[in-house]
Design an enzyme around this catalytic site. Structure first.
Site, short mmCIF file in Angstrom:
data_model
loop_
_atom_site.label_atom_id
_atom_site.label_comp_id
_atom_site.label_asym_id
_atom_site.label_seq_id
_atom_site.Cartn_x
_atom_site.Cartn_y
_atom_site.Cartn_z
N ASN A 1 132.34 -34.26 3.23
CA ASN A 1 132.93 -32.92 3.17
C ASN A 1 132.91 -32.39 4.61
OD1 ASN A 1 133.61 -30.29 2.73
ND2 ASN A 1 132.09 -29.91 1.11
N LYS B 1 129.15 -32.82 5.76
CA LYS B 1 128.15 -33.05 4.71
C LYS B 1 128.44 -34.42 4.14
CE LYS B 1 127.49 -28.48 2.81
NZ LYS B 1 128.26 -27.63 1.94
N ARG C 1 136.43 -34.61 0.34
CA ARG C 1 136.84 -33.35 -0.27
C ARG C 1 137.98 -32.81 0.58
NH1 ARG C 1 134.68 -27.48 0.64
NH2 ARG C 1 135.86 -26.46 -1.00
N HIS D 1 138.03 -24.84 -6.66
CA HIS D 1 136.84 -25.29 -7.40
C HIS D 1 137.21 -26.30 -8.49
CE1 HIS D 1 134.32 -21.36 -6.64
NE2 HIS D 1 134.09 -22.27 -5.71
N HIS E 1 132.38 -21.00 -12.82
CA HIS E 1 131.66 -21.49 -11.64
C HIS E 1 131.19 -20.26 -10.87
CE1 HIS E 1 130.88 -24.36 -8.25
NE2 HIS E 1 130.85 -23.18 -7.63
N ASN F 1 128.28 -18.75 -4.50
CA ASN F 1 128.74 -17.84 -3.44
C ASN F 1 130.22 -17.56 -3.59
OD1 ASN F 1 127.31 -16.45 -1.52
ND2 ASN F 1 126.56 -18.37 -0.62
N ARG G 1 133.43 -12.01 -1.01
CA ARG G 1 134.88 -11.82 -1.21
C ARG G 1 135.12 -10.84 -2.35
NH1 ARG G 1 136.15 -17.97 -2.08
NH2 ARG G 1 134.38 -18.58 -0.83
N ASP H 1 123.04 -12.56 -1.71
CA ASP H 1 122.18 -13.53 -2.38
C ASP H 1 121.74 -12.94 -3.72
OD1 ASP H 1 119.80 -14.95 -3.23
OD2 ASP H 1 119.87 -15.91 -1.26
N ARG I 1 119.55 -13.78 -5.87
CA ARG I 1 118.10 -13.65 -6.10
C ARG I 1 117.58 -12.33 -5.53
NH1 ARG I 1 117.52 -19.69 -4.12
NH2 ARG I 1 119.17 -18.81 -2.86
N GLY J 1 125.32 -22.08 -8.52
CA GLY J 1 123.97 -21.58 -8.22
C GLY J 1 123.55 -20.41 -9.11
N GLY K 1 125.32 -19.36 -12.03
CA GLY K 1 125.54 -19.75 -13.44
C GLY K 1 124.43 -20.63 -13.97
N GLU L 1 129.62 -31.68 -7.60
CA GLU L 1 130.94 -31.94 -7.03
C GLU L 1 130.98 -33.25 -6.26
OE1 GLU L 1 130.78 -27.66 -5.86
OE2 GLU L 1 132.95 -27.87 -5.84
P1 AMP Z 1 126.05 -21.83 -4.73
O1 AMP Z 1 127.15 -21.29 -3.88
O2 AMP Z 1 126.56 -22.52 -5.98
O3 AMP Z 1 125.07 -22.67 -3.98
O4 AMP Z 1 125.22 -20.58 -5.28
C1 AMP Z 1 124.57 -19.69 -4.43
C2 AMP Z 1 124.15 -18.47 -5.23
O5 AMP Z 1 123.28 -18.85 -6.29
C3 AMP Z 1 123.40 -17.44 -4.39
O6 AMP Z 1 123.87 -16.13 -4.69
C4 AMP Z 1 121.97 -17.58 -4.90
O7 AMP Z 1 121.24 -16.39 -4.78
C5 AMP Z 1 122.21 -17.92 -6.35
N1 AMP Z 1 120.99 -18.49 -6.96
C6 AMP Z 1 120.37 -19.66 -6.69
N2 AMP Z 1 119.24 -19.76 -7.42
C7 AMP Z 1 119.13 -18.63 -8.16
C8 AMP Z 1 118.18 -18.14 -9.11
N3 AMP Z 1 117.11 -18.84 -9.43
N4 AMP Z 1 118.41 -16.92 -9.66
C9 AMP Z 1 119.49 -16.20 -9.34
N5 AMP Z 1 120.43 -16.61 -8.46
C10 AMP Z 1 120.26 -17.81 -7.87
#
Ligand code: AMP
Length: 396
Positions: free
Chosen positions: A8, A15, A90, A179, A207, A210, A240, A281, A283, A329, A331, A381
């Site tokens: 990627n 990556k 990719r 996606h 999905h 981010n 976004r 983020d 979390r 992340g 979901g 992916e």
């Molecule tokens: P991704 O782009 O698929 O890697 O997802 C990133 C997103 O997933 C970020 O907003 C993270 O804060 C969120 N994320 C990852 N782990 C958790 C978790 N345990 N609880 C809530 N959100 C999370």
């Protein structure tokens, strides 16, 4: 020759992940080369339970791939790239040319290049990786796996914008969706879980990471998706904005004197969850919301409401939905987001969340008597790219 390298390539990064498709799709190594072309590039490699990280001068993508080959040899992961059965790339944009993965030849290269104006930050750098491998190892089969391909089954009434027709014909302006690799991967997994043929399965796949997108899958095919001409449309994302009245752009331009570049940056990098509450983020947002932070709570509500709206629209579009699938992340990990999205779906469409199973991140998080199942399926992916590459190489 069952080893497949997945690449990627970004503007200053590559990556990678190496799979042995013969040995239960085992991951032999994975990693990242960052800051290519800068003073000190970072090389990170993970294999078995070992991790290696170092700073090296890497002048361009071709050089980065030579370094990768040397490091793999040094660590006895691979003697040389010549051992590879294929390299899967990719590629973000396949336009209307590609509805599936394709073995790369000169005409494919030309088309990816031709589509570069539609994905100026991605297609040209995806090409760098492909060309570097061709130069060093012209005999290794290479396959392009497109983010847009899975959505090429979307019909014209769905992908057209109500703009002057010539913009579709001459400028290729239409909804493409992104996606696709992830939506396709979880669709196949969901079919396994529900023990249905993929060509009979009806799903809403979400999905959520981010970048965020929802797809309506009917009989195994994408029939609608929330991202459009670019990945800016649709759901609220990390930074976004998603769906927006386009007149806001003119208004902001006139009122605040913002130019196109500034507006582009605001909509892509300063909006979404970050725009509303300052954080992207999830979390951190959940933590702040639990401490009573009003903006974090609002960001969560706006995020989940938009998803719910798409679930409603897609339920009507699909007809009979077998399952709603959460991935990405957020979901896969956020039971709070899943719960907020699913509140009320029991009465409206018959999707009953089991809160205990949801808390435990189980695979099936709906109640046993739920008309529509609710699933949590981790996406992969890179594996999907490796698998599609393997199949294309095997069928050539
Ligand atoms: P991704 O782009 O698929 O890697 O997802 C990133 C997103 O997933 C970020 O907003 C993270 O804060 C969120 N994320 C990852 N782990 C958790 C978790 N345990 N609880 C809530 N959100 C999370």
């Amino acid at each position: 020759m069952k080893k497949i390298l997945v690449l990627n390539s970004g503007s200053s990064s590559i990556k990678f992940k190496l799979f042995d498709m013969d040995r239960g799709e085992k991951v032999l190594c994975s990693g990242l080369i960052e800051r290519i072309g800068e003073k000190e590039a970072r090389f990170k490699l993970k294999f078995g339970d070992k991790k290696l990280e170092k700073s090296i001068d890497i002048k361009d993508h071709a050089h980065g791939l030579s370094v990768l080959q040397e490091e793999m040899k040094r660590e006895n992961i691979l003697k040389s790239f010549q051992e590879l059965g294929g390299v899967g790339h990719r590629v973000v944009h396949g336009g209307e040319y590609f509805d599936k993965a394709v073995l790369i030849d000169d005409s494919v290269l030309e088309k990816i290049e031709e589509l570069s104006p539609l994905a100026p930050l991605h297609n040209p750098v995806n090409l760098l990786g492909i060309k570097a491998i061709f130069k060093q190892h012209p005999n290794i089969p290479q396959v392009a796996v497109f983010d847009t391909a899975f959505h090429q089954t979307i019909d014209k009434k769905t992908f057209m914008y109500a703009l002057p027709y010539e913009y579709y014909e001459k400028e290729k302006i239409r909804r493409y969706g992104f996606h696709g690799t992830s939506h396709h991967f979880v669709m196949q997994k969901a079919a396994e879980v529900l023990q249905k043929d993929t060509n009979k399965i009806n799903l809403i796949t979400l999905h959520l990471g981010n970048g965020d997108s929802a797809t309506a899958v009917k009989e195994g095919k994408s029939i609608d998706t929330s991202m459009g001409f670019t990945p800016l449309e649709g759901l609220v994302m990390g930074t976004r904005c998603g769906d927006l009245d386009p007149a806001i752009v003119f208004y902001l331009s006139k009122k605040l004197g913002l130019n196109i570049e500034e507006l582009d940056k605001i909509l892509n990098k300063k909006s979404g969850l970050k725009g509303i509450c300052g954080d992207n983020d999830m979390r951190e947002i959940e933590k702040r919301a639990s401490q009573g932070d009003e903006k974090a709570k609002l960001a969560l509500e706006v995020f989940c409401y938009r998803i719910k709206k798409y679930i409603g629209a897609y339920t009507v579009t699909i007809g009979k939905v077998d399952a709603i699938v959460f991935t990405g992340g957020i979901g896969e990990n956020s039971s709070l987001v899943r719960e907020m999205v699913c509140i009320g779906l029991e009465d409206s469409i018959g999707a009953k969340l089991d809160t205990e199973k949801n808390q435990k991140n189980e695979l099936i998080i709906s109640k046993n008597d739920s008309k529509i199942k609710i699933l949590v399926i981790p996406t992969d992916e890179e594996f999907e790219i490796a698998n599609q590459t393997y199949n294309e190489v095997a069928n050539r």
